[in-house]
Design a protein around this motif. Structure first.
Motif: not given
Length: 166
Positions: A74, A6, A41-42, A69, A55, A45, A48-49
């Protein structure tokens, strides 16, 4: 991508923005980007993916040199047949060596294998280098355009699409 990737992915992303978007976004906004905040932040994420977002990292001689990614589209209504390439960045000092092409090729392959029929992405309207890159990879602008807010300025983005094999 693993959790310990990350920090490097965030360094590539932030330095990529600061390099590629100079003159396209307000400079104070670009100067304020933080590798540490982005990495935090990465990591959150990734932890909790649910696996829907993929990625990919590119390595050369043991060094992480690129990141892409992708996952379900979305924007707006659900489009189960469409994937989105959310991001693709190569270390600025490694651009032009085929790393981005390898990442986009693998993302397209994975999305086609997952059953998606089209892949979409958003790119800054004035980022002519990125637009040429995506056009060489088979993407075409589809007419959709939206502003992206960056440091109080609205920066226009255009959407690109590509049919997937299979």
């Amino acid at each position: 991508m693993r959790l310990d990737d990350c920090e490097r992915v965030s360094e590539i992303r932030v330095r990529g923005w600061q390099s590629a978007y100079r003159g396209l976004m307000p400079q104070p906004y670009l100067d304020g980007l933080s590798v540490e905040r982005d990495a935090e932040r990465r990591r959150a994420r990734l932890e909790r993916s649910d696996g829907a977002v993929v990625n990919l990292v590119a390595e050369s001689d043991g060094e992480l040199v690129g990141w892409a990614c992708h996952g379900p589209y979305r924007e707006g209504e659900a489009r189960p047949e469409e994937a989105e390439l959310y991001a693709l960045y190569v270390a600025p000092d490694r651009c032009g060596g085929g790393i981005g092409r390898a990442l986009v090729t693998e993302a397209v392959r994975q999305c086609a294998a997952a059953g998606y029929r089209r892949m979409l992405l958003w790119v800054l309207k004035e980022n002519t280098g990125a637009r040429r890159f995506y056009e060489r990879a088979g993407f075409r602008a589809d007419g959709a355009e939206e502003p992206f807010e960056a440091g109080g300025a609205l920066v226009p983005e255009v959407r690109y699409a590509r049919d997937l094999p299979g």
